[in-house]
Design a protein around this motif. Structure first.
Motif, short mmCIF file in Angstrom:
data_model
loop_
_atom_site.label_atom_id
_atom_site.label_comp_id
_atom_site.label_asym_id
_atom_site.label_seq_id
_atom_site.Cartn_x
_atom_site.Cartn_y
_atom_site.Cartn_z
N ASN A 14 5.90 9.53 45.91
CA ASN A 14 5.51 10.82 45.34
C ASN A 14 5.19 11.77 46.49
N LEU A 15 6.08 12.72 46.73
CA LEU A 15 5.91 13.63 47.87
C LEU A 15 4.63 14.45 47.75
N GLU A 16 4.30 14.93 46.56
CA GLU A 16 3.10 15.75 46.41
C GLU A 16 1.84 14.95 46.73
N ALA A 17 1.78 13.70 46.29
CA ALA A 17 0.62 12.85 46.61
C ALA A 17 0.54 12.61 48.11
N SER A 18 1.69 12.38 48.75
CA SER A 18 1.70 12.15 50.19
C SER A 18 1.31 13.41 50.95
N LEU A 19 1.76 14.58 50.49
CA LEU A 19 1.36 15.84 51.13
C LEU A 19 -0.14 16.06 50.94
N GLY A 20 -0.66 15.68 49.79
CA GLY A 20 -2.10 15.78 49.57
C GLY A 20 -2.88 14.95 50.58
N ASP A 24 -3.49 17.87 53.18
CA ASP A 24 -4.81 18.31 52.69
C ASP A 24 -5.96 17.50 53.28
N ARG A 33 9.73 22.29 54.41
CA ARG A 33 10.09 21.49 53.23
C ARG A 33 11.49 21.88 52.83
N GLN A 40 13.68 15.34 48.03
CA GLN A 40 12.71 16.27 48.57
C GLN A 40 12.17 15.72 49.88
N GLU A 56 10.91 11.74 49.66
CA GLU A 56 10.63 11.20 48.34
C GLU A 56 11.87 10.48 47.83
#
Length: 121
Positions: A14-20, A24, A33, A40, A56
């Motif tokens: 999960n790219l968003e979880a990894s970016l988080g 973050d 990106r 992605q 991802e």
């Protein structure tokens, strides 16, 4: 022959979880990106340094059991541990001080990859 590390690739679920996690929480800047062949992709890291490439994908994800870990240097390990505690990120190993000049801990990213945070004292 001159050789220089350019990037390290992690295939993440999960790219968003990894970016988080990497952006973050750890504070790595997102350099860019993009999408390539339906995947992605994000490149993270400081300018003029080796990057972390997150792709991802749905294929089998290589986990920490395979011996993969990523190491980052921090200015203060105590401050890093305090921030991780505030964010409820568990330390899976450490702090470890193998010699008077080095201290480090290990945490894991959303896919189970080990991330070492090290302070040279």
């Amino acid at each position: 022959m001159l050789i220089k590390l350019n990037w390290i690739t992690l295939r993440v679920s999960n790219l968003e979880a990894s970016l988080g996690f990497y952006h973050d929480i750890l504070g790595l800047p997102i350099q860019r990106r993009f999408e390539s062949r339906g995947r992605q992709i994000a490149m993270l890291g400081m300018e003029n340094e080796a990057k972390l490439e997150l792709i991802e994908g749905s294929e089998s994800i290589l986990k920490q059991e395979a011996g993969v870990s990523i190491g980052y240097e921090v200015n203060s390990l105590d401050e890093a541990m305090e921030r991780l505690a505030q964010l409820n990120i568990p330390i899976v190993r450490g702090p470890i001080q193998p010699n008077p000049h080095l201290r480090f801990i290990y945490i894991t990213d959303p896919d189970g990859f080990e991330v070492q945070l090290a302070e040279h004292v």
